[in-house]
Design an enzyme around this catalytic site. Structure first.
Site, PDB file in Angstrom:
ATOM      1  N   LYS A  17     -16.324   5.129  -5.251  1.00  0.00           N
ATOM      2  CA  LYS A  17     -15.554   5.139  -6.501  1.00  0.00           C
ATOM      3  C   LYS A  17     -14.964   6.526  -6.763  1.00  0.00           C
ATOM      4  CE  LYS A  17     -15.591   3.524 -11.264  1.00  0.00           C
ATOM      5  NZ  LYS A  17     -14.245   2.942 -11.109  1.00  0.00           N
ATOM      6  N   ASP A  64       0.853  -1.197   0.000  1.00  0.00           N
ATOM      7  CA  ASP A  64       0.000   0.000   0.000  1.00  0.00           C
ATOM      8  C   ASP A  64       0.881   1.236   0.000  1.00  0.00           C
ATOM      9  OD1 ASP A  64       0.800   0.563   2.559  1.00  0.00           O
ATOM     10  OD2 ASP A  64      -1.050  -0.131   3.501  1.00  0.00           O
ATOM     11  N   GLY A 111      -5.808  -3.578 -12.895  1.00  0.00           N
ATOM     12  CA  GLY A 111      -7.244  -3.329 -13.059  1.00  0.00           C
ATOM     13  C   GLY A 111      -7.632  -1.950 -12.580  1.00  0.00           C
ATOM     14  N   THR A 112      -6.659  -1.203 -12.076  1.00  0.00           N
ATOM     15  CA  THR A 112      -6.979   0.147 -11.596  1.00  0.00           C
ATOM     16  C   THR A 112      -7.472   0.989 -12.770  1.00  0.00           C
ATOM     17  OG1 THR A 112      -5.176  -0.098 -10.021  1.00  0.00           O
ATOM     18  CG2 THR A 112      -6.067   2.131 -10.315  1.00  0.00           C
ATOM     19  N   SER A 162     -10.008  -2.631 -18.160  1.00  0.00           N
ATOM     20  CA  SER A 162     -10.941  -1.808 -17.370  1.00  0.00           C
ATOM     21  C   SER A 162     -11.898  -2.708 -16.603  1.00  0.00           C
ATOM     22  CB  SER A 162     -11.727  -0.876 -18.289  1.00  0.00           C
ATOM     23  OG  SER A 162     -12.491  -1.626 -19.213  1.00  0.00           O
ATOM     24  N   ASN A 163     -12.026  -3.950 -17.064  1.00  0.00           N
ATOM     25  CA  ASN A 163     -12.922  -4.880 -16.385  1.00  0.00           C
ATOM     26  C   ASN A 163     -12.446  -6.307 -16.670  1.00  0.00           C
ATOM     27  OD1 ASN A 163     -15.263  -6.413 -15.534  1.00  0.00           O
ATOM     28  ND2 ASN A 163     -16.280  -4.424 -15.448  1.00  0.00           N
ATOM     29  N   PHE A 164     -12.174  -7.076 -15.619  1.00  0.00           N
ATOM     30  CA  PHE A 164     -11.619  -8.421 -15.785  1.00  0.00           C
ATOM     31  C   PHE A 164     -12.685  -9.508 -15.797  1.00  0.00           C
ATOM     32  CE2 PHE A 164      -7.662  -6.307 -14.845  1.00  0.00           C
ATOM     33  CZ  PHE A 164      -6.745  -7.017 -15.601  1.00  0.00           C
ATOM     34  N   HIS A 221     -22.148   2.864  -9.944  1.00  0.00           N
ATOM     35  CA  HIS A 221     -21.186   2.252  -9.014  1.00  0.00           C
ATOM     36  C   HIS A 221     -21.433   2.755  -7.598  1.00  0.00           C
ATOM     37  CE1 HIS A 221     -18.986   1.317 -12.739  1.00  0.00           C
ATOM     38  NE2 HIS A 221     -18.418   0.347 -12.039  1.00  0.00           N
ATOM     39  N   THR A 247     -14.829   0.880 -17.467  1.00  0.00           N
ATOM     40  CA  THR A 247     -15.646  -0.005 -18.322  1.00  0.00           C
ATOM     41  C   THR A 247     -16.496   0.818 -19.295  1.00  0.00           C
ATOM     42  OG1 THR A 247     -15.723  -1.569 -16.500  1.00  0.00           O
ATOM     43  CG2 THR A 247     -17.350  -1.880 -18.254  1.00  0.00           C
TER      44      THR A 247
HETATM   45  N1  LIG Z   1     -10.625  -3.778 -13.824  1.00  0.00           N
HETATM   46  C1  LIG Z   1     -11.555  -4.306 -13.018  1.00  0.00           C
HETATM   47  O1  LIG Z   1     -12.096  -5.391 -13.287  1.00  0.00           O
HETATM   48  C2  LIG Z   1     -11.931  -3.586 -11.777  1.00  0.00           C
HETATM   49  C3  LIG Z   1     -11.291  -2.423 -11.467  1.00  0.00           C
HETATM   50  N2  LIG Z   1     -11.507  -1.795 -10.282  1.00  0.00           N
HETATM   51  C4  LIG Z   1     -10.654  -0.646 -10.014  1.00  0.00           C
HETATM   52  O2  LIG Z   1      -9.645  -1.069  -9.099  1.00  0.00           O
HETATM   53  C5  LIG Z   1      -9.252   0.013  -8.271  1.00  0.00           C
HETATM   54  C6  LIG Z   1      -9.352  -0.410  -6.797  1.00  0.00           C
HETATM   55  O3  LIG Z   1     -10.692  -0.682  -6.485  1.00  0.00           O
HETATM   56  P1  LIG Z   1     -11.128  -1.045  -4.985  1.00  0.00           P
HETATM   57  O4  LIG Z   1     -10.345  -2.180  -4.467  1.00  0.00           O
HETATM   58  O5  LIG Z   1     -12.603  -1.125  -5.023  1.00  0.00           O
HETATM   59  O6  LIG Z   1     -10.682   0.292  -4.229  1.00  0.00           O
HETATM   60  P2  LIG Z   1     -10.300   0.469  -2.689  1.00  0.00           P
HETATM   61  O7  LIG Z   1     -10.306   1.942  -2.423  1.00  0.00           O
HETATM   62  O8  LIG Z   1     -11.124  -0.417  -1.848  1.00  0.00           O
HETATM   63  O9  LIG Z   1      -8.788  -0.057  -2.622  1.00  0.00           O
HETATM   64  C7  LIG Z   1      -7.701   0.644  -3.147  1.00  0.00           C
HETATM   65  C8  LIG Z   1      -6.536   0.390  -2.244  1.00  0.00           C
HETATM   66  O10 LIG Z   1      -5.340   0.947  -2.807  1.00  0.00           O
HETATM   67  C9  LIG Z   1      -4.565   1.430  -1.733  1.00  0.00           C
HETATM   68  N3  LIG Z   1      -3.516   2.338  -2.177  1.00  0.00           N
HETATM   69  C10 LIG Z   1      -3.460   3.691  -2.136  1.00  0.00           C
HETATM   70  N4  LIG Z   1      -2.282   4.125  -2.620  1.00  0.00           N
HETATM   71  C11 LIG Z   1      -1.581   3.017  -2.965  1.00  0.00           C
HETATM   72  C12 LIG Z   1      -0.287   2.801  -3.509  1.00  0.00           C
HETATM   73  N5  LIG Z   1       0.543   3.809  -3.803  1.00  0.00           N
HETATM   74  N6  LIG Z   1       0.109   1.529  -3.747  1.00  0.00           N
HETATM   75  C13 LIG Z   1      -0.708   0.485  -3.454  1.00  0.00           C
HETATM   76  N7  LIG Z   1      -1.935   0.634  -2.911  1.00  0.00           N
HETATM   77  C14 LIG Z   1      -2.360   1.880  -2.687  1.00  0.00           C
HETATM   78  C15 LIG Z   1      -5.590   2.050  -0.794  1.00  0.00           C
HETATM   79  O11 LIG Z   1      -5.056   2.185   0.500  1.00  0.00           O
HETATM   80  P3  LIG Z   1      -5.646   3.353   1.483  1.00  0.00           P
HETATM   81  O12 LIG Z   1      -7.095   3.071   1.619  1.00  0.00           O
HETATM   82  O13 LIG Z   1      -4.825   3.144   2.710  1.00  0.00           O
HETATM   83  O14 LIG Z   1      -5.357   4.645   0.773  1.00  0.00           O
HETATM   84  C16 LIG Z   1      -6.706   1.016  -0.843  1.00  0.00           C
HETATM   85  O15 LIG Z   1      -6.528   0.005   0.117  1.00  0.00           O
HETATM   86  C17 LIG Z   1     -10.142   1.176  -8.674  1.00  0.00           C
HETATM   87  O16 LIG Z   1      -9.436   1.971  -9.599  1.00  0.00           O
HETATM   88  C18 LIG Z   1     -11.327   0.525  -9.368  1.00  0.00           C
HETATM   89  O17 LIG Z   1     -11.937   1.357 -10.323  1.00  0.00           O
HETATM   90  C19 LIG Z   1     -12.388  -2.280  -9.374  1.00  0.00           C
HETATM   91  C20 LIG Z   1     -13.099  -3.414  -9.639  1.00  0.00           C
HETATM   92  C21 LIG Z   1     -12.917  -4.166 -10.869  1.00  0.00           C
HETATM   93  O1  LIG Z   2     -14.514   0.952  -9.035  1.00  0.00           O
HETATM   94  C1  LIG Z   2     -15.141  -0.119  -9.214  1.00  0.00           C
HETATM   95  O2  LIG Z   2     -15.722  -0.705  -8.284  1.00  0.00           O
HETATM   96  C2  LIG Z   2     -15.137  -0.711 -10.555  1.00  0.00           C
HETATM   97  N1  LIG Z   2     -14.346  -0.197 -11.445  1.00  0.00           N
HETATM   98  C3  LIG Z   2     -14.146  -0.657 -12.771  1.00  0.00           C
HETATM   99  C4  LIG Z   2     -14.493   0.438 -13.756  1.00  0.00           C
HETATM  100  O3  LIG Z   2     -14.157   1.613 -13.502  1.00  0.00           O
HETATM  101  O4  LIG Z   2     -15.052   0.138 -14.809  1.00  0.00           O
HETATM  102  C5  LIG Z   2     -14.771  -1.987 -13.052  1.00  0.00           C
HETATM  103  C6  LIG Z   2     -16.025  -2.290 -12.299  1.00  0.00           C
HETATM  104  O5  LIG Z   2     -17.116  -1.701 -12.938  1.00  0.00           O
HETATM  105  C7  LIG Z   2     -15.961  -1.912 -10.834  1.00  0.00           C
END
Ligand SMILES: NC(=O)C1=CN([C@@H]2O[C@H](COP(=O)(O)OP(=O)(O)OC[C@H]3O[C@@H](n4cnc5c(N)ncnc54)[C@H](OP(=O)(O)O)[C@@H]3O)[C@@H](O)[C@H]2O)C=CC1
Ligand SMILES: O=C(O)C1=N[C@H](C(=O)O)C[C@H](O)C1
Length: 233
Positions: free
Chosen positions: A135, A31, A71-72, A97-99, A131, A142
């Site tokens: 978010k 993190d 996936g970020t 963008s979405n897995f 969402h 997506t």
């Molecule tokens: N491509 C896909 O299929 C999907 C993509 N997403 C994307 O994934 C991302 C994360 O989603 P989600 O888990 O829901 O978000 P969360 O906010 O729950 O988790 C993100 C985490 O990243 C941490 N973080 C902050 N800075 C850093 C860093 N420099 N290095 C590593 N970790 C760090 C945060 O810590 P802290 O809280 O301590 O700041 C937090 O725990 C989003 O961008 C979302 O849009 C989500 C679902 C599906």
């Molecule tokens: O932030 C989320 O939760 C999600 N983010 C991704 C997006 O930005 O498309 C994928 C999913 O929809 C969930």
């Protein structure tokens, strides 16, 4: 496989559960406060962090020759830099963008429908994504991929959040508590409408897709997409 999780929030925790069930080992949970990472024990990195953190994490992994799955969303201004670095280092990288399998099928359906609708100028396209309220980015990654799918097949040239001009696809982003992710693509004419919709019921599909992508990428080099992983058209 030894997996490092970059980001241990909602998705990081879900990925950990699925990875353990598939007999992988989580060797690091990184993190913002992490000061030391032992890259030598990592087979593959999975980044679900934050828009302002993703590119730094991807860069560090590629510089240490670690394959990366990201996936970020909301960091795509640096996507080309990630591609260039991956090629320079002969590394391996996937951003999606979405897995989830369902959304990747939905992407194919979206392109197919867009191709059919392209000559039918009486229909206007629009998109809606819903969402959870935590978010950070809008529109969702997506929704942007869906808009790009339509742009590739039609005369639309761009997408825009909310009000859009001619040739632009309007995207509405709604934030509702506990909603994992819902995407709708609509075509409307004066006389009727066509809608396609994908609803995620939970985050498991995203997490499983990311772990499958991580299993797939180890031993490969190149910049890939989920189409490669899932062997879609
Ligand atoms: N491509 C896909 O299929 C999907 C993509 N997403 C994307 O994934 C991302 C994360 O989603 P989600 O888990 O829901 O978000 P969360 O906010 O729950 O988790 C993100 C985490 O990243 C941490 N973080 C902050 N800075 C850093 C860093 N420099 N290095 C590593 N970790 C760090 C945060 O810590 P802290 O809280 O301590 O700041 C937090 O725990 C989003 O961008 C979302 O849009 C989500 C679902 C599906
Ligand atoms: O932030 C989320 O939760 C999600 N983010 C991704 C997006 O930005 O498309 C994928 C999913 O929809 C969930």
């Amino acid at each position: 496989m030894n997996i490092a999780l970059f980001g241990y929030g909602k998705m990081g925790k879900m990925i950990e559960q699925i990875a353990l069930k598939r007999n992988h080992t989580i060797v690091a949970k990184v993190d913002v406060d992490t000061t030391e990472i032992n890259y030598s024990e990592i087979d593959v990195a999975i980044d679900f962090s934050m828009p302002n953190a993703a590119y730094g994490n991807i860069k560090n992994c590629l510089e240490h020759n670690i394959p990366v799955i990201s996936g970020t969303t909301g960091w795509l201004q640096d996507y080309q830099n990630a591609v260039d670095l991956c090629k320079e280092k002969n590394g391996a990288f996937i951003y999606a963008s979405n897995f989830s399998l369902g959304v990747n099928l939905f992407f194919e359906l979206n392109s197919y429908l867009a191709k059919m609708m392209a000559p039918l100028k009486q229909y206007n396209v629009s998109m809606e994504e819903i969402h959870h309220t935590q978010k950070l980015d809008a529109p969702s990654g997506t929704a942007i991929t869906l808009a790009e799918g339509v742009i590739n097949e039609t005369d639309y040239t761009n997408w825009k959040l909310d009000e859009a001009g001619e040739q632009e696809i309007p995207i509405t982003a709604k934030r509702i508590a506990d909603t994992p992710g819902t995407h709708t693509v609509s075509y409307d004419s004066e006389v009727d409408g066509i809608e396609i919709k994908h609803t995620a019921h939970n985050r498991e599909g995203f997490a499983l897709g990311a772990v499958i992508a991580a299993e797939w990428i180890v031993g490969k080099s190149g910049v890939f997409t989920m189409k490669d992983v899932l062997n879609l058209s």
